[in-house]
Design a protein around this motif. Structure first.
Motif, mmCIF file in Angstrom:
data_model
loop_
_atom_site.group_PDB
_atom_site.id
_atom_site.type_symbol
_atom_site.label_atom_id
_atom_site.label_comp_id
_atom_site.label_asym_id
_atom_site.label_seq_id
_atom_site.Cartn_x
_atom_site.Cartn_y
_atom_site.Cartn_z
ATOM 1 N N PHE A 175 111.868 -77.290 35.179
ATOM 2 C CA PHE A 175 110.984 -78.256 35.124
ATOM 3 C C PHE A 175 109.734 -78.172 35.202
ATOM 4 O O PHE A 175 108.436 -77.736 34.277
ATOM 5 C CB PHE A 175 111.028 -79.453 35.180
ATOM 6 N N GLY A 176 109.430 -77.240 36.237
ATOM 7 C CA GLY A 176 107.598 -76.849 36.593
ATOM 8 C C GLY A 176 107.157 -76.054 35.992
ATOM 9 O O GLY A 176 106.237 -75.440 35.875
ATOM 10 N N SER A 177 108.487 -74.400 35.847
ATOM 11 C CA SER A 177 108.296 -73.660 35.437
ATOM 12 C C SER A 177 107.834 -74.238 34.039
ATOM 13 O O SER A 177 106.679 -72.371 33.171
ATOM 14 C CB SER A 177 109.310 -72.404 34.602
ATOM 15 N N PHE A 178 108.337 -74.536 33.263
ATOM 16 C CA PHE A 178 107.888 -75.147 31.628
ATOM 17 C C PHE A 178 106.597 -76.060 31.446
ATOM 18 O O PHE A 178 105.141 -74.955 30.711
ATOM 19 C CB PHE A 178 108.522 -76.122 31.169
ATOM 20 N N PHE A 179 106.051 -76.614 32.791
ATOM 21 C CA PHE A 179 104.709 -76.643 33.109
ATOM 22 C C PHE A 179 103.389 -75.802 33.160
ATOM 23 O O PHE A 179 102.253 -76.244 32.867
ATOM 24 C CB PHE A 179 104.324 -78.221 33.281
ATOM 25 N N LEU A 180 104.015 -74.856 34.543
ATOM 26 C CA LEU A 180 103.824 -73.578 34.913
ATOM 27 C C LEU A 180 102.941 -72.529 33.425
ATOM 28 O O LEU A 180 101.623 -72.428 33.494
ATOM 29 C CB LEU A 180 103.605 -72.985 35.573
ATOM 30 N N VAL A 181 104.272 -72.523 32.681
ATOM 31 C CA VAL A 181 104.012 -71.814 31.809
ATOM 32 C C VAL A 181 102.988 -72.202 30.919
ATOM 33 O O VAL A 181 102.253 -71.606 30.043
ATOM 34 C CB VAL A 181 105.133 -71.050 31.148
ATOM 35 N N LYS A 182 103.698 -73.654 30.461
ATOM 36 C CA LYS A 182 102.144 -74.089 29.379
ATOM 37 C C LYS A 182 100.618 -74.024 29.786
ATOM 38 O O LYS A 182 99.655 -74.114 29.251
ATOM 39 C CB LYS A 182 102.441 -75.392 28.918
ATOM 40 N N ARG A 183 100.626 -74.602 31.055
ATOM 41 C CA ARG A 183 99.246 -74.643 31.541
ATOM 42 C C ARG A 183 98.301 -73.385 32.106
ATOM 43 O O ARG A 183 96.855 -73.130 31.562
ATOM 44 C CB ARG A 183 98.860 -75.256 33.315
ATOM 45 N N GLU A 184 99.444 -72.180 31.708
ATOM 46 C CA GLU A 184 98.386 -70.919 32.509
ATOM 47 C C GLU A 184 98.415 -69.656 31.023
ATOM 48 O O GLU A 184 97.438 -69.802 31.088
ATOM 49 C CB GLU A 184 99.291 -69.655 32.709
ATOM 50 N N LEU A 185 99.241 -70.141 30.340
ATOM 51 C CA LEU A 185 99.480 -69.509 28.599
ATOM 52 C C LEU A 185 99.300 -70.181 27.892
ATOM 53 O O LEU A 185 98.595 -69.520 26.296
ATOM 54 C CB LEU A 185 101.044 -68.812 28.767
ATOM 55 N N LEU A 243 100.796 -72.779 25.395
ATOM 56 C CA LEU A 243 101.468 -71.656 24.125
ATOM 57 C C LEU A 243 101.104 -72.474 23.145
ATOM 58 O O LEU A 243 101.055 -73.361 23.198
ATOM 59 C CB LEU A 243 102.773 -72.572 24.511
ATOM 60 N N PRO A 244 101.462 -71.563 21.645
ATOM 61 C CA PRO A 244 101.599 -73.011 21.075
ATOM 62 C C PRO A 244 101.920 -73.651 20.290
ATOM 63 O O PRO A 244 103.649 -73.716 20.761
ATOM 64 C CB PRO A 244 101.509 -71.167 19.755
ATOM 65 N N VAL A 245 102.520 -74.194 19.566
ATOM 66 C CA VAL A 245 102.179 -75.214 19.218
ATOM 67 C C VAL A 245 104.450 -75.601 18.663
ATOM 68 O O VAL A 245 105.282 -75.501 19.310
ATOM 69 C CB VAL A 245 101.722 -77.098 18.690
ATOM 70 N N GLU A 246 104.146 -74.026 17.850
ATOM 71 C CA GLU A 246 105.313 -74.004 17.216
ATOM 72 C C GLU A 246 106.556 -73.552 18.154
ATOM 73 O O GLU A 246 107.562 -73.478 18.031
ATOM 74 C CB GLU A 246 105.345 -72.660 15.892
ATOM 75 N N ILE A 247 106.061 -73.198 19.367
ATOM 76 C CA ILE A 247 106.946 -72.356 20.021
ATOM 77 C C ILE A 247 107.628 -73.276 21.602
ATOM 78 O O ILE A 247 108.425 -73.272 22.044
ATOM 79 C CB ILE A 247 106.242 -71.337 20.935
ATOM 80 N N GLU A 248 106.222 -73.646 21.400
ATOM 81 C CA GLU A 248 106.174 -75.350 22.572
ATOM 82 C C GLU A 248 107.347 -76.063 22.078
ATOM 83 O O GLU A 248 107.782 -76.711 23.769
ATOM 84 C CB GLU A 248 104.871 -75.990 23.297
ATOM 85 N N GLN A 249 107.180 -76.497 21.365
ATOM 86 C CA GLN A 249 107.834 -77.847 21.251
ATOM 87 C C GLN A 249 109.707 -77.388 20.977
ATOM 88 O O GLN A 249 110.422 -78.322 21.234
ATOM 89 C CB GLN A 249 108.076 -78.334 19.559
ATOM 90 N N TYR A 250 110.157 -75.978 21.019
ATOM 91 C CA TYR A 250 111.069 -75.726 21.080
ATOM 92 C C TYR A 250 111.889 -75.872 22.960
ATOM 93 O O TYR A 250 112.929 -75.402 23.442
ATOM 94 C CB TYR A 250 111.915 -74.551 20.737
ATOM 95 N N ILE A 251 110.763 -75.747 23.701
ATOM 96 C CA ILE A 251 111.152 -75.216 25.028
ATOM 97 C C ILE A 251 111.793 -75.699 25.452
ATOM 98 O O ILE A 251 112.749 -75.789 26.828
ATOM 99 C CB ILE A 251 109.913 -74.580 26.312
ATOM 100 N N LEU A 252 111.215 -77.215 25.856
ATOM 101 C CA LEU A 252 112.262 -77.761 26.607
ATOM 102 C C LEU A 252 113.582 -78.487 25.437
ATOM 103 O O LEU A 252 114.501 -79.171 27.039
ATOM 104 C CB LEU A 252 111.108 -79.550 26.843
ATOM 105 N N PRO A 253 113.697 -78.849 25.089
ATOM 106 C CA PRO A 253 115.107 -78.840 24.298
ATOM 107 C C PRO A 253 116.140 -77.857 24.794
ATOM 108 O O PRO A 253 117.257 -78.519 24.903
ATOM 109 C CB PRO A 253 114.899 -79.260 22.922
ATOM 110 N N ILE A 254 115.194 -76.183 24.862
ATOM 111 C CA ILE A 254 117.149 -75.633 24.737
ATOM 112 C C ILE A 254 117.086 -75.204 26.677
ATOM 113 O O ILE A 254 117.993 -75.520 26.737
ATOM 114 C CB ILE A 254 115.311 -73.975 24.712
ATOM 115 N N GLY A 255 115.685 -76.012 27.119
ATOM 116 C CA GLY A 255 116.010 -76.228 29.282
ATOM 117 C C GLY A 255 116.957 -77.294 28.846
ATOM 118 O O GLY A 255 117.781 -76.876 29.955
ATOM 119 N N LEU A 256 117.406 -78.015 28.902
ATOM 120 C CA LEU A 256 117.851 -79.036 29.050
ATOM 121 C C LEU A 256 119.335 -78.894 28.300
ATOM 122 O O LEU A 256 120.317 -79.600 28.826
ATOM 123 C CB LEU A 256 117.317 -80.573 28.095
ATOM 124 N N ILE A 257 119.427 -78.102 26.604
ATOM 125 C CA ILE A 257 121.150 -78.119 26.240
ATOM 126 C C ILE A 257 121.074 -76.913 27.882
ATOM 127 O O ILE A 257 122.752 -77.374 28.270
ATOM 128 C CB ILE A 257 121.037 -77.241 24.879
#
Length: 264
Positions: free
Chosen positions: A70-80, A82-96
């Protein structure tokens, strides 16, 4: 009072170290030392909680993995950015991955305790009910109450996530186990259990609570990391002298929750 002080030392040490690190970072920045901005960003709070939890549980904590992702996702999102087409897949994959981790860990615990459960079932088949409808067991480890989930194994494993769990442990050779309460509660009755040597109980609490009922003569040694949490030992002044050979060590992490220990 010594027992109360001992159970709070580890939690105070963790909080003290976190405050010390934050103060040192702020001081270095004031002195002109380059410190990356993301070090003091809000996602680092979740990452720190995740790392502490994983270390305390030998990297076998579902809650720790979730907080780290959870923290890593928002840290990477904040610093890098991320393009929307990649960002939308990160959280679902992490939950899986988190779901698979929880399922596999529960399956492992079930397979480990199957033989012990099978032995309890066979012992119960030897018991009979008297004319008053009361169970009269030949085996002292048999069930003496039907209102709780009974665990006859020497190791207890319980994961309460968004639910409540109640268990009574009957083992006369109790060795410990692992208890998790994530947005839930767990009540474990050990009053009918016994120890043949030191046992270790690993607890993991986040936004939940665990209540333990233990024999009054057991020596309970608490060593947990607690942040914004409470650890209440209601056996502060036991009426029964503790037995030095009956030692139950409780370790783990408690965040925004509580641990209560009592005896009858």
């Amino acid at each position: 009072m010594n027992r109360k002080k001992a159970q709070n030392d580890n939690g105070n040490l963790t909080i003290g170290l976190i405050i010390l690190v934050i103060g040192a970072v702020l001081l270095f920045r004031k002195l002109g030392v380059f410190i990356p901005g993301w070090i003091l960003s809000w996602p680092m709070i979740f990452i720190a909680i995740g790392v502490i939890t994983l270390v305390k549980h030998n990297f076998k904590s579902g809650f720790g993995v979730f907080m780290l992702l959870f923290g890593s996702f928002f840290l990477v999102k904040r610093e890098l950015n991320l393009p929307v087409e990649i960002e939308q897949y990160i959280l679902p994959i992490g939950l899986i991955f988190l779901g698979l981790f929880i399922i596999l860990s529960r399956r492992t615990n079930s397979m480990t305790n199957w033989k012990e459960w099978n032995g309890l079932e066979q012992s119960l088949e030897k018991n009979a009910f008297n004319s008053a409808g009361i169970l009269t067991p030949d085996d002292p480890n048999a069930i003496n109450s039907l209102d709780l989930d009974v665990d006859g194994g020497d190791v207890v494993n319980s994961q309460a996530m968004f639910c409540g769990i109640q268990k009574r442990v009957l083992s006369k050779k109790f060795k410990g186990g692992k208890l998790s309460a994530i947005f839930g509660g767990t009540d474990i009755d050990l009053s009918q259990a016994d120890l043949t040597g030191p046992a270790v109980l690993d607890v993991e609490v986040a936004f939940g609570g665990i209540k333990l009922i233990v024999p009054p003569h057991w020596d309970i040694q608490i060593n947990v990391t607690n942040m914004f949490a409470g650890v209440e030992d209601k056996r502060m002044y036991p009426q029964t002298k503790t037995d030095g050979t009956k030692i139950l060590r409780i370790k783990g992490t408690i965040f925004f929750g509580g641990l209560e220990i009592k005896s009858f």
